[in-house]
Design an enzyme around this catalytic site. Structure first.
Site, PDB file in Angstrom:
ATOM      1  CD  GLU A  17      -3.127  -0.901   2.130  1.00  0.00           C
ATOM      2  OE1 GLU A  17      -2.944  -0.156   3.108  1.00  0.00           O
ATOM      3  OE2 GLU A  17      -4.181  -1.521   1.957  1.00  0.00           O
ATOM      4  CD  GLU A  19      -3.943  -5.866   2.934  1.00  0.00           C
ATOM      5  OE1 GLU A  19      -4.666  -5.156   3.660  1.00  0.00           O
ATOM      6  OE2 GLU A  19      -2.739  -5.669   2.788  1.00  0.00           O
TER       7      GLU A  19
HETATM    8  C1  GLA Z   1      -3.980  -2.380   5.075  1.00  0.00           C
HETATM    9  C2  GLA Z   1      -2.571  -2.947   5.181  1.00  0.00           C
HETATM   10  C3  GLA Z   1      -2.487  -4.123   6.108  1.00  0.00           C
HETATM   11  C4  GLA Z   1      -3.330  -3.902   7.324  1.00  0.00           C
HETATM   12  C5  GLA Z   1      -4.755  -3.628   6.914  1.00  0.00           C
HETATM   13  C6  GLA Z   1      -5.685  -3.442   8.083  1.00  0.00           C
HETATM   14  O1  GLA Z   1      -4.707  -2.888   4.072  1.00  0.00           O
HETATM   15  O2  GLA Z   1      -2.046  -3.299   3.941  1.00  0.00           O
HETATM   16  O3  GLA Z   1      -1.135  -4.293   6.448  1.00  0.00           O
HETATM   17  O4  GLA Z   1      -2.837  -2.812   8.017  1.00  0.00           O
HETATM   18  O5  GLA Z   1      -4.775  -2.433   6.200  1.00  0.00           O
HETATM   19  O6  GLA Z   1      -6.991  -3.191   7.663  1.00  0.00           O
END
Ligand code: GLA
Length: 688
Positions: A152, A320
């Site tokens: 991210e 995710e």
């Molecule tokens: C993001 C990050 C993860 C985690 C999630 C929690 O997507 O990539 O490492 O912190 O948020 O929701």
């Protein structure tokens, strides 16, 4: 290039896996439970820099070798992170200048994650050394399916205001404008004595006494997106050199609002586009009121259609989402039984070829200990894990969908630069955000069972006009900033017969944020036959009634329509009374150019969208009763699958004939869907 999904029998299913948090016996249990759940792909190493390289240039790969070997032994593929997301303590200690500085000039301290400055040469150098070491060690590992660059990018460090960043910004501006007078013209620096005589005088837009120059701010947002893209490309470059056959991705954060990166542009450099998406619930407190959604799952649907647009229509990977609650909202709402599966299918319906989560096992300690996971704190003997097993089995049965795509007759045109521009300090109304109306229009189309693609301007640097012209209906929602190329592409689509719906505050400023003079909306005045003289934005709680009974919100304006424009509704009261609010004009191509000057109530918005679709010959995805989400994926060889997700609290019916892969039974001619139930129907082919 190898396929990332190679060797996966079904659709990919998995999670971020952080085995370094656990002792050996838990790791053994992880492998057993992954087998039980049917996990096929895990992302490892995302936040492992500190353990993989405990001191500069001293690598500890032994434990990681074991993790990868064990996963491979269990038949699980790996999306291998470059581990650069979070800098280790030694880097912050030895090179504090590599940490980012906020708009108040405060340098952040070590103790969280992703604290690095995107322009830091030290961070760049140290991170690339790590990437090289990982690629050399694991490039041939049989578990490796995909490189997962960083994590991210820009989530916590989207902009940095340190001196190094300021110098990099000046270099970027010099490349963009060449001559400082070109910058002065673009930024309108004659205003407030901001004229520059050399690029050396330009600073980052940090804390100022009052309003900043908006073009300065926008250029800094563009620069910051490019700067992080530079980090991605540098890591990708190392990986390509050492492992030319292994696909590379980085997980995006595409939601409907508030992204610091121009993902339309970023998507062009991904071997597979991957995305993280979380439901954002509306909360009462003002700090979060701005980013919550009344219907977070409608926002999910929009975001999934948008990420497919970022992927230029290709299948993508959901890297995710959450099995249940997250840990970063004021109240972290848990998902009721069945919702995890339905949310997953909503992504798959819209083109995801894999469903992954954050994270495999809920952490006992650390900043995210209250985030849900596939294995909750309660362990294997829990409803949540039983649901996870069911989901794994279902995704295993959906392998035939892999590679199939979604294409709709309606497209919404969106643009990250617009969300930055409309996030500015000085605008006609802070109640207008780029994606708000787009999201409502998307919802109105879904209510009519009409599918929509969401296409970012920058995903199509060379073929925007051709792409837009391939649709029956093009919606241009609140495209405040419209450059000449985009305006021409919209015009070309209309000339080619695409019906166009433009909404208020579109086509107002160019790429430098300069207003098109002579009446708004400069970029679309000719197309629409509309000329707006003055905006009358509506304060919170003030409705703008129209003479057809519509209750308008957010916007009103003083406009005139040319003679060949049909005025369908006018403002009924106040300073704009009698002025056109909803119009249509038939173009020589036969297409209709619609203009909407307010944000109508749901009922009238749905009616409008139905009228637009009827005029353009757009048909629903299928016939259904009730609030059923309908999406169709098709394969190149003529197969099709209808996804029907009943989000409502009442039973619904859908007209479809085929084999439902969820219940594994023949259905049709009518499918009955209980509340909360889902179906994925491989449709019978007309040719038998
Ligand atoms: C993001 C990050 C993860 C985690 C999630 C929690 O997507 O990539 O490492 O912190 O948020 O929701």
């Amino acid at each position: 290039m190898r396929r990332w999904s190679e060797g996966q029998p079904g659709l990919a299913f998995g999670a971020d896996y952080n085995p370094e948090q656990w002792p050996a016996e838990v790791r053994r249990e992880d492998l057993r439970l992954m087998g039980r759940a049917g996990v096929t792909l895990v992302s490892v190493g995302i936040f492992s820099w500190g353990l993989l390289e405990p001191e500069p240039d001293r690598f500890e790969f032994g434990w990681f070798d074991e993790v990868l070997d064990d996963l491979h032994g269990a038949g699980i593929g790996v999306s291998l992170a470059t581990a650069t997301a979070s800098e280790p303590a030694w880097l912050a200690q030895r090179w504090p200048e590599a940490l980012r500085v906020d708009a108040d000039g405060v340098r952040v301290r070590f103790g969280s994650r992703q604290s690095w400055c995107p322009s830091s040469p030290v961070y760049r150098e140290r991170s690339l050394r790590l990437v090289q070491a990982l690629a050399e060690r694991y490039g041939q590992h049989p578990a490796l399916r995909l490189w997962h660059v960083s994590n991210e990018l820009g989530c916590h460090n989207p902009r940095c205001c340190c001196d190094t960043s300021a110098a990099a910004f000046r270099a970027w501006l010099t490349r963009r404008y060449g001559d400082v007078e070109a910058l002065n013209a673009a930024w309108a620096t004659a205003f407030w004595s901001q004229h520059y005589t050399t690029f050396e005088q330009v600073d980052v837009p940090a804390r100022t006494s009052t309003l900043k120059n908006p073009t300065h701010v926008l250029d800094f947002a563009r620069f910051s997106s490019d700067e992080l893209l530079g980090q991605f490309l540098a890591e990708k470059g190392v990986l390509r050199r050492i492992t030319p056959d292994v696909p590379v991705t980085t997980n995006f954060m595409v939601g409907s609002q508030l992204n610091p990166l121009d993902y339309g542009r970023w998507g062009l450099d991904q071997d597979v586009v991957s995305n993280d998406h979380y439901l954002i619930h509306r909360h009462g407190d003002p700090e979060h009121g701005g980013i919550g959604y009344d219907d977070p799952r409608a926002e999910l649907a929009y975001s999934a259609d948008l990420i497919r647009g970022v992927a230029r229509g290709n299948p993508w990977l959901l890297m995710e989402h959450s099995t249940s609650a997250v840990n970063w909202q004021p109240v972290n709402v848990a998902k009721p039984a069945g919702q995890m599966l339905q949310d997953s299918l909503s992504h798959v319906a819209r083109g995801a070829d894999g469903v992954c989560f954050f994270q495999w096992r809920a952490s006992a300690g650390g900043a995210e200990q209250w985030h849900s996971a596939l294995v909750p704190h309660a362990g294997e003997d829990s409803d949540r894990f039983r649901e996870v097993v069911d989901l794994g089995q279902l995704l295993g049965r959906l392998g035939e969908l892999r590679g199939s795509t979604v294409h709709n007759d309606v497209v919404l045109l969106v643009d990250w630069q617009n969300s930055w521009a409309l996030g500015g300090e000085s605008l006609p109304s802070h109640r207008v955000r780029h994606a708000d109306l787009a999201l409502r229009i998307h919802g109105a189309l879904r209510a009519a069972h009409v599918g929509a693609d969401v296409v970012p301007v920058t995903a199509h640097p060379d073929d925007l006009a051709a792409v837009l012209s391939s649709y029956r209906v093009l919606v241009v929602p609140t495209l405040y900033l419209t450059d000449a190329t985009t305006a021409a592409a919209v015009r070309a689509a209309a000339d080619a017969g695409t019906h166009v719906l433009v909404t208020y505050l579109s086509g107002i400023v160019d790429e430098h944020l300069h207003v098109g003079l002579g009446g708004y909306p400069g970029a679309f005045r000719e197309l629409l036959g509309i000329r707006v003289e003055e905006f009358h934005p509506l304060p919170d709680g003030v409705a703008g009634l129209l003479d057809d009974g519509t209750v308008g919100d957010v916007w009103a304006e003083v406009a005139t329509a040319s003679d060949d424009v049909e005025v369908l509704a006018r403002y009924a009261e106040g300073a704009t009374a009698g002025r056109p609010a909803l119009t249509r004009r038939t173009l020589p191509s036969g297409a209709v150019a619609w203009y909407l000057g307010t944000s109508p109530d749901d009922e009238h918005l749905e009616t409008l969208l139905r009228d637009v679709c009827t005029a353009a010959g757009v048909r629903p995805v299928a016939q259904a009763s009730g609030p059923v989400d309908l999406v169709r994926r098709r394969s190149a060889d003529g197969c099709s699958w209808l996804f029907a997700l009943n989000h409502g609290s009442e039973a619904a019916t859908v007209s479809v004939r085929g084999h439902d892969l969820v219940s594994d039974r023949a259905v049709g001619p009518q499918l009955d869907l209980a509340p909360g139930a889902s179906a994925v129907v491989r449709e019978d082919r007309a040719d038998g």
